[in-house]
Write an enzyme that holds these catalytic residues in place. Structure first.
Site, PDB file in Angstrom:
ATOM      1  N   VAL A 131       0.833  -1.209   0.000  1.00  0.00           N
ATOM      2  CA  VAL A 131       0.000   0.000   0.000  1.00  0.00           C
ATOM      3  C   VAL A 131       0.864   1.254   0.000  1.00  0.00           C
ATOM      4  CG1 VAL A 131      -2.006  -1.030   1.114  1.00  0.00           C
ATOM      5  CG2 VAL A 131      -0.185  -0.051   2.527  1.00  0.00           C
ATOM      6  N   GLU A 132       2.162   1.065  -0.119  1.00  0.00           N
ATOM      7  CA  GLU A 132       3.041   2.230  -0.171  1.00  0.00           C
ATOM      8  C   GLU A 132       3.873   2.184  -1.453  1.00  0.00           C
ATOM      9  OE1 GLU A 132       4.591   3.528   3.737  1.00  0.00           O
ATOM     10  OE2 GLU A 132       3.451   1.850   4.562  1.00  0.00           O
TER      11      GLU A 132
END
Lengths: 340, 101
Positions: A131-132
């Protein structure tokens, strides 16, 4: 002679009266030495290399995101959005507010849940998180090794150690150790300049240490004691969705707890709390000083969270004090050219 | 048989046990280092106005004392093993070094 002595004693007494009769104000000032691990002492080469890596978007899967995207110096070393940047890889959004990097060098645990015990352990986590930056280290290290400019800089910074996930983590951590708070009005006050902060801020400081009990968690020069607290932001089913440090280990005391953040430069690091659900310092203060957002139904709520029954005026004074903890921006030249 | 001997040895050591009082005050273990022997008792007081939670993940002496409110005391018995560190689960800057004699 006696007259001179009387004047000196009077002046000293006046200073003590302003700053607090029995308080050693040095505890509120940043220590001059930055903690560094034995195997990664700070050098100019390591710091400079770490800075390039920190701002280089090529460390992400699609070359769009750097560490600075979510922890940017122009946004108080965070990103001004509730949960990790909505422009995360492929538009994904993380579950937590970007923690500030400021003074992280002094913290024993990194991340909101404290799962990393050093900056070196922390540094590469977001690079591989999907998610990064979504860039597995198994792919990132070969990618960086193809950039001859980086290979040369790693050799200068870490002779003979190569460009590995270990030296990558060490370099980024080295830069992060230079992200330190600057002298705020409160620091000038703590050093003896009684006019450095307003009367409201002084009263706010007294409330902070006294009636409001902020100091129960935001203690010390960095205005955090490094503790993990459940401040009652969620109740019922919601609290079961964010378990905080309980995810690290199912220890009873860790259910729903998150790390107490620094209040240094706090005016720059909004929105607040681990979920970024609060926009203003006033609202954050009211929540913390009234026993949490939810009074009941919170499993493992910190017993430091009690209703301190502050008036509106008292909340305003605590906020005024917290504003005095903000110093000038760090003198930092953000890189625009990167190794090729 | 071996376990029985060890248990008997542990019980006999307990007869000469010392009770080590550790106060938790100002978010600090006081004292922050003690020398113990197997069978000794470590009693944790809490003089702070908020809870503490002493624990260790040490292989031989693992314990989690649980949430400890202001003014209460809780204790554990030291088992045979090596040196270990105790932390507070809430305030991890609190450290107690336990040295085995």
């Amino acid at each position: 002679m006696l007259k001179k002595l009387t004047v000196v004693v009077f002046l000293f007494s006046s200073c003590v009266a302003v700053l607090g009769a029995d308080e050693d104000m040095s505890k509120w000032l940043r220590p001059s030495e930055v903690p560094q691990p034995k195997n990664n002492k700070l050098t100019p080469e390591r710091i400079e290399l770490g800075k390039l890596l920190y701002f280089d978007v090529r460390l992400s899967k699609d070359d769009t995101i750097s560490c600075a995207t979510c922890h940017h110096p122009q946004h108080g070393w965070t990103d001004e959005v509730p949960t990790s940047k909505a422009v995360g890889y492929d538009g994904r959004v993380g579950p937590r507010n970007s923690p500030v990097i400021l003074n992280a060098a002094y913290q024993r645990h990194q991340f909101w849940d404290g799962r990393a015990r050093s900056l070196e352990q922390q540094a590469t986590g977001p690079m591989s998180a999907d998610v990064e930056m979504n860039m597995p280290l198994e792919e990132l290290i070969p990618k960086l090794n193809k950039i001859q400019g980086y290979v040369a800089l790693f050799e200068k910074a870490y002779p003979g150690e190569g460009l590995t996930k270990e030296t990558l983590a060490k370099a980024v951590a080295s830069f992060e150790r230079t992200v330190l708070s600057t002298e705020s009005p409160f620091d000038k006050y703590a050093r003896g300049d009684k006019n450095a902060i307003s009367e409201d801020a002084k009263e706010g400081f007294a409330l902070f240490k006294g009636k409001a009990h902020c100091i129960d968690c935001h203690d010390g020069w960095n205005f955090t004691d490094g503790s993990f607290q459940n401040i009652g932001l969620n109740d019922g089913e919601l609290q079961g969705k964010e378990l905080g440090r309980y995810n690290v280990k199912n220890r009873g005391a860790w259910y729903g707890v998150f790390k107490t953040p620094t209040l240094r430069d706090v005016t720059k690091s909004y929105p607040y709390f681990h979920d970024g659900s609060v926009k203003t310092l006033e609202e954050a203060t009211v929540i913390c000083a009234s026993g949490g957002r939810y009074e009941n139904g919170v499993r493992n709520k910190s017993d430091a969270m009690k209703d301190r029954k502050l008036t509106h005026e008292e909340v305003a004074k605590v906020v005024e004090f917290m504003k005095s903890l903000t110093g000038p921006d760090i003198d930092l030249k953000i890189p625009t050219k990167f190794p090729q | 048989m071996k376990k029985t001997v060890l248990a008997m040895l542990f019980v006999s050591l307990s007869l000469f046990a010392t009770n080590h009082i550790i106060d938790q005050k100002g978010k600090t273990f006081i004292p922050h280092e003690i020398s113990v022997k197997p069978g000794d008792r470590i009693t944790f007081l809490n003089s702070d106005p908020f809870a503490h939670n002493a624990y260790t993940d040490d292989e031989d002496n693992e314990f989690d004392i649980g949430m400890q409110s202001t003014g209460t005391e809780k204790s554990i018995i030291v088992k045979p093993g090596g040196d270990f560190s105790v932390e507070c689960a809430i305030h991890p800057n609190m450290l107690l070094e336990v040295i085995m004699k």
